[in-house]
Design a protein around this motif. Sequence first.
Motif, PDB file in Angstrom:
ATOM      1  N   VAL A   1       0.838  -1.192   0.000  1.00 31.88           N
ATOM      2  CA  VAL A   1       0.000   0.000   0.000  1.00 31.88           C
ATOM      3  C   VAL A   1       0.877   1.248   0.000  1.00 31.88           C
ATOM      4  N   LYS A   2       0.568   2.157  -0.920  1.00 38.48           N
ATOM      5  CA  LYS A   2       1.271   3.448  -0.928  1.00 38.48           C
ATOM      6  C   LYS A   2       0.309   4.511  -0.411  1.00 38.48           C
ATOM      7  N   LEU A   3       0.801   5.350   0.490  1.00 40.81           N
ATOM      8  CA  LEU A   3      -0.049   6.382   1.090  1.00 40.81           C
ATOM      9  C   LEU A   3       0.253   7.758   0.494  1.00 40.81           C
ATOM     10  N   LYS A   4      -0.739   8.632   0.613  1.00 46.89           N
ATOM     11  CA  LYS A   4      -0.498  10.017   0.201  1.00 46.89           C
ATOM     12  C   LYS A   4       0.490  10.646   1.191  1.00 46.89           C
ATOM     13  N   SER A   5       1.176  11.668   0.735  1.00 53.69           N
ATOM     14  CA  SER A   5       2.269  12.225   1.556  1.00 53.69           C
ATOM     15  C   SER A   5       1.785  12.784   2.897  1.00 53.69           C
ATOM     16  N   ASP A   6       0.543  13.265   2.938  1.00 57.79           N
ATOM     17  CA  ASP A   6       0.049  13.850   4.187  1.00 57.79           C
ATOM     18  C   ASP A   6      -0.801  12.871   5.007  1.00 57.79           C
ATOM     19  N   ALA A   7      -0.784  11.592   4.585  1.00 57.78           N
ATOM     20  CA  ALA A   7      -1.648  10.608   5.261  1.00 57.78           C
ATOM     21  C   ALA A   7      -1.094  10.230   6.633  1.00 57.78           C
ATOM     22  N   ASN A   8      -2.004   9.828   7.526  1.00 58.61           N
ATOM     23  CA  ASN A   8      -1.613   9.359   8.854  1.00 58.61           C
ATOM     24  C   ASN A   8      -1.409   7.848   8.781  1.00 58.61           C
ATOM     25  N   GLN A   9      -0.143   7.462   8.705  1.00 59.68           N
ATOM     26  CA  GLN A   9       0.193   6.053   8.476  1.00 59.68           C
ATOM     27  C   GLN A   9      -0.338   5.137   9.577  1.00 59.68           C
ATOM     28  N   GLY A  10      -0.179   5.562  10.817  1.00 57.63           N
ATOM     29  CA  GLY A  10      -0.621   4.725  11.935  1.00 57.63           C
ATOM     30  C   GLY A  10      -2.112   4.491  11.898  1.00 57.63           C
ATOM     31  N   ASN A  11      -2.827   5.539  11.609  1.00 55.04           N
ATOM     32  CA  ASN A  11      -4.289   5.456  11.569  1.00 55.04           C
ATOM     33  C   ASN A  11      -4.750   4.539  10.427  1.00 55.04           C
ATOM     34  N   ILE A  12      -4.143   4.684   9.267  1.00 52.60           N
ATOM     35  CA  ILE A  12      -4.533   3.850   8.116  1.00 52.60           C
ATOM     36  C   ILE A  12      -4.142   2.403   8.366  1.00 52.60           C
ATOM     37  N   ASN A  13      -2.989   2.226   8.974  1.00 54.80           N
ATOM     38  CA  ASN A  13      -2.544   0.870   9.320  1.00 54.80           C
ATOM     39  C   ASN A  13      -3.597   0.179  10.193  1.00 54.80           C
ATOM     40  N   ASP A  14      -4.117   0.934  11.162  1.00 60.67           N
ATOM     41  CA  ASP A  14      -5.158   0.380  12.051  1.00 60.67           C
ATOM     42  C   ASP A  14      -6.431   0.072  11.277  1.00 60.67           C
ATOM     43  N   GLN A  15      -6.771   0.965  10.362  1.00 59.82           N
ATOM     44  CA  GLN A  15      -8.002   0.755   9.577  1.00 59.82           C
ATOM     45  C   GLN A  15      -7.892  -0.499   8.707  1.00 59.82           C
ATOM     46  N   ILE A  16      -6.720  -0.694   8.105  1.00 59.84           N
ATOM     47  CA  ILE A  16      -6.534  -1.890   7.261  1.00 59.84           C
ATOM     48  C   ILE A  16      -6.601  -3.152   8.116  1.00 59.84           C
ATOM     49  N   SER A  17      -5.936  -3.107   9.257  1.00 59.86           N
ATOM     50  CA  SER A  17      -5.934  -4.279  10.156  1.00 59.86           C
ATOM     51  C   SER A  17      -7.346  -4.656  10.565  1.00 59.86           C
ATOM     52  N   ALA A  18      -8.200  -3.633  10.693  1.00 56.74           N
ATOM     53  CA  ALA A  18      -9.565  -3.878  11.160  1.00 56.74           C
ATOM     54  C   ALA A  18     -10.472  -4.452  10.064  1.00 56.74           C
ATOM     55  N   LEU A  19      -9.971  -4.461   8.812  1.00 52.84           N
ATOM     56  CA  LEU A  19     -10.832  -4.929   7.716  1.00 52.84           C
ATOM     57  C   LEU A  19     -11.123  -6.420   7.822  1.00 52.84           C
ATOM     58  N   ARG A  20     -10.065  -7.159   8.203  1.00 52.62           N
ATOM     59  CA  ARG A  20     -10.240  -8.624   8.288  1.00 52.62           C
ATOM     60  C   ARG A  20      -9.386  -9.185   9.403  1.00 52.62           C
ATOM     61  N   SER A  21      -9.850 -10.286   9.945  1.00 49.80           N
ATOM     62  CA  SER A  21      -9.102 -10.868  11.063  1.00 49.80           C
ATOM     63  C   SER A  21      -7.975 -11.788  10.597  1.00 49.80           C
ATOM     64  N   ASP A  22      -8.000 -12.190   9.311  1.00 53.93           N
ATOM     65  CA  ASP A  22      -6.987 -13.150   8.850  1.00 53.93           C
ATOM     66  C   ASP A  22      -5.797 -12.462   8.168  1.00 53.93           C
ATOM     67  N   ILE A  23      -5.671 -11.196   8.407  1.00 56.78           N
ATOM     68  CA  ILE A  23      -4.507 -10.497   7.833  1.00 56.78           C
ATOM     69  C   ILE A  23      -3.717  -9.785   8.933  1.00 56.78           C
ATOM     70  N   LYS A  24      -2.471  -9.502   8.607  1.00 54.06           N
ATOM     71  CA  LYS A  24      -1.671  -8.657   9.508  1.00 54.06           C
ATOM     72  C   LYS A  24      -0.994  -7.582   8.654  1.00 54.06           C
ATOM     73  N   THR A  25      -0.729  -6.480   9.281  1.00 50.56           N
ATOM     74  CA  THR A  25      -0.102  -5.376   8.537  1.00 50.56           C
ATOM     75  C   THR A  25       1.231  -5.001   9.183  1.00 50.56           C
ATOM     76  N   ARG A  26       2.102  -4.510   8.342  1.00 46.47           N
ATOM     77  CA  ARG A  26       3.384  -4.020   8.856  1.00 46.47           C
ATOM     78  C   ARG A  26       3.742  -2.733   8.119  1.00 46.47           C
ATOM     79  N   THR A  27       4.174  -1.760   8.888  1.00 51.94           N
ATOM     80  CA  THR A  27       4.589  -0.497   8.262  1.00 51.94           C
ATOM     81  C   THR A  27       5.996  -0.675   7.688  1.00 51.94           C
ATOM     82  N   TRP A  28       6.390   0.279   6.840  1.00 52.87           N
ATOM     83  CA  TRP A  28       7.734   0.155   6.247  1.00 52.87           C
ATOM     84  C   TRP A  28       8.821   0.234   7.308  1.00 52.87           C
TER      85      TRP A  28
END
Lengths: 402, 229
Positions: A228-255
């Motif tokens: 996933v590529k984010l916009k330059s002004d995006a809140n990475q932590g917040n989006i990371n949490d939102q993606i994690s919340a989409l499904r229980s069978d996935i995990k996310t890791r920031t760069w």
Amino acid sequence: MRSIQVALFLASRSIFRGNFWIGAMTILMMILVYLNLLFAPSLLQGVISQMNSKLRDTLVGNITVESSTPGSQITDSTKLVEQIVTINGVEAVTPARTISGQLELGSERGTAEVSGIDTESFKDVFTVPQYMIEGSFLSAGDTDKIVLGAQIAGAGKAKLELYSDSLKNAHTGDKVKVSFANGAVKEYTVKGIFQSEFVQADLKTLINADEFSQVVPNSVNSASAINVKLKSDANQGNINDQISALRSDIKTRTWQERAGFVKSYTESIEVINKILRAVALFVGFLTIFIITYVDVVNKKRQIGIERAIGISPPTIILSYEFRALFYTLIGAILGAIGFILVVVPLEARYPFHFPLGNVYLDVNSNFMIRNAIILLLVSFASATLPAWRAVYGKIVDAIWGN
Amino acid sequence: MLKAENLKKIYHMGDVVVPAVNDVYLEVEPGEIMCIMGKSGSGKSTLLHILGLIDSPTSGKVYFKNQDVSKFSESKRAKIRLAQMGFVFQEYALLPELTALENVYLPARMLGRWPSEYEERAVTLLESIGLIERMHHHPRELSGGQQQRVAIARAMVNKPEIIFADEPTANLDSTSGKQVMQALTWLNKQFGTTILFVSHDADDQKYANRVVHLYDGRLSESAGEEYNA
């Protein structure tokens, strides 16, 4: 307050009516000290920034989504990609399937991870297509085509870090046989070779997703990873949490979490950076110390007279501190102007070339202001020591120049 | 006003003990001009420095306005020197980066006087010693006599009760020396300022109300006759 006024009065008269060349040389020294304080650290910061941006832009994106079960694939990846794209702040998303394989070109062999990619979204997330040194990047309709990273292709570049493990002399148009880990074997034509100058990225071997599904039949609508590529002004932590919340069978890791293999480099560089800054500050300290020391030695009698007529020692010390602050402040201002107007553009025009590509000075106003303040504090302290020593001696000795 | 009791100042030069000031008793009355005469090395400058609180005695006491000031901290002594004493040194001890006017008003600035007040007083003093036209000149642009007169004006700027002058004519030609001594006596007459100066020049005695002589650190009211210790 009275002491400060008199100290300012004495300092200003000494600066503007003292020896012009001594003042000018002192300022020149402080300019060099300040440039020294900025240059190497901002260059090393540039290396770190380049390393991090190469990691993000060629290998992992801002966020990587994987299956929460080790070794498993993300199922129904198409829907997940659609969901992630709709999150505010997400710029682009690309899924990839990966399988290891052995590549053969004549008698040369090399092992690589072969990724099946969606060519269009891949270009939106990664900058790899911008680093083609031969041929061109994959297109959606390409069949039997493969794109190789320079570290696996070799491309006749014997100076490459992993050249000895590569195919050594693969070029566009060559036929490369790939033996996949699942037993499938297929021959591809090399469509292009890329060299991002980031070793891990340049080990990639890419085919398009349709090709991949031919050799790994159960790979449709599944992915080994979604980047996933984010916009330059995006809140990475917040989006990371939102993606994690989409499904229980996935995990996310920031760069940053995936930066483990470059972390040791960046940590070492940061240590070097700190050492260089400490050395630069020490040079600044010594410069002001020596200048003040020589000044007070030459003005010993004058200091004795000042004390005899009732100018208090703290006032005299303060006058030397103000002098040091003035020279340092002017040095820092001129140094900053020179750095921004001369050094940075010059380095941008003739950048230093590191193994991970051209490195540019990474500097910002906060960094410059912080260093100027530190230098001012250091010069204040370094002026205090000799002035203090001179002022608290015997008045009579000072008057007689002993 | 100023009294010294049993003053001693001893220097150690290796194993040799040199008594620069030896058992000196001295009293300076308000409004008088006292001259301490003595040959070079007799200890007269050392005595003046001790009395002027810019040096400390090895033993003995200095009373200024009935207060034992010999054990005062340097900060207290600096305050007394600034507000109540004035100094004129030999070798024109002006600050080279300041103009004559700035040299004169510097102690007044330190005392916290208002700029209008200290500038006016400095100008008046420079005028009274005949240097008003040179007030914006730097010391290097003034003759030795002019510099010494600027130093006298500086010593006077805070209206001190006593001025200490350490061989104020030592480096001057006779005409300049005369002008300097006349300036000091004028201050004494005009403002009642007590003047204590040291000299090795017998001609300077005539400016003093009282002359004492120092021989090898010991004091005598009249040359070579009776010692006070």
